[in-house]
Scaffold this motif. Structure first.
Motif, PDB file in Angstrom:
ATOM      1  N   CYS A   1      35.459  44.273  28.540  1.00 14.18           N
ATOM      2  CA  CYS A   1      36.679  44.027  27.761  1.00 14.18           C
ATOM      3  C   CYS A   1      37.081  42.561  27.777  1.00 14.18           C
ATOM      4  O   CYS A   1      37.204  41.956  28.845  1.00 14.18           O
ATOM      5  CB  CYS A   1      37.829  44.843  28.325  1.00 14.18           C
TER       6      CYS A   1
ATOM      7  N   LYS B   1      38.013  49.772  29.435  1.00  8.85           N
ATOM      8  CA  LYS B   1      37.547  49.462  30.790  1.00  8.85           C
ATOM      9  C   LYS B   1      37.284  50.750  31.574  1.00  8.85           C
ATOM     10  O   LYS B   1      36.277  50.873  32.272  1.00  8.85           O
ATOM     11  CB  LYS B   1      38.603  48.601  31.501  1.00  8.85           C
TER      12      LYS B   1
ATOM     13  N   ASP C   1      37.842  41.912  31.540  1.00  7.26           N
ATOM     14  CA  ASP C   1      36.742  41.235  32.226  1.00  7.26           C
ATOM     15  C   ASP C   1      36.757  39.741  31.927  1.00  7.26           C
ATOM     16  O   ASP C   1      36.260  38.937  32.708  1.00  7.26           O
ATOM     17  CB  ASP C   1      35.401  41.824  31.774  1.00  7.26           C
TER      18      ASP C   1
END
Length: 190
Positions: free
Chosen positions: A109, A103, A132
């Protein structure tokens, strides 16, 4: 190149079934399917660049499961290697250190969680802040997916043990944004 959350979510809206592939035959099948997102669950440091490139040539969003690539370690250098040597849109990992580092260098991610009890359920809520999106296994737990979808503010993917259309519909109905499966007969539009 990193995927954006909105691009990922837009693709999931159009095509919520993610092709998860564990060998080259599966990759060929998923590239001939309707799946717009691919989870690469296999490969080595020697062929991961070629596998990602093959999928990118077919205009697919590709996520590499770093825990499953032979020759990659659980260290930051593995993320640097993927970033410098592939065009993967992001990574999948169970390792929080890999998620945090990926990240920080701009990769999308997806953190994979095995939800097997109440402790692991609570860990999803605590550890998912860096990712994410989250990938929940097994994906055949609609009640758990429903509870998490109300508590997390990020896309949820249901994976593992998805065997038929009913499993897909139950996961999506419970709040999953997408479903990842290795069952190639399910890699078509709903």
């Amino acid at each position: 190149m990193s995927a954006t959350t909105s691009a990922f979510e837009d693709l999931l809206l159009d095509s919520p079934i993610i092709g998860a592939v564990k060998d080259e035959a599966g990759l060929e099948k998923v590239l001939a399917s309707d799946c717009r997102i691919i989870f690469l669950l296999f490969g080595t440091v020697l062929n991961i660049q070629m596998l990602v490139e093959k999928a990118k040539q077919k205009n697919r969003m590709v996520f590499v499961h770093t825990d499953l690539i032979e020759g990659l370690s659980g260290k930051e250098i593995a993320i640097d290697y993927l970033l410098q040597n592939t065009d993967a849109d992001g990574i999948i990992s169970t390792r929080i250190n890999q998620i945090k580092y990926a990240k920080s260098v701009g990769l999308f991610c997806i953190q994979r969680f095995f939800v097997i009890d109440s402790l692991s359920f609570e860990n999803v809520k605590k550890q998912a802040s860096y990712a994410d999106a989250v990938d929940i296994l097994p994906g055949t737990m609609p009640k758990i997916i429903d509870r998490l979808s109300k508590q997390l503010r990020k896309p949820i993917i249901a994976s593992g043990l998805i065997q038929d259309k009913q499993d897909i519909m139950a996961a999506l109905g419970a709040g999953a944004h997408g479903v990842s499966t290795t069952c190639s007969n399910l890699w078509k539009e709903l």
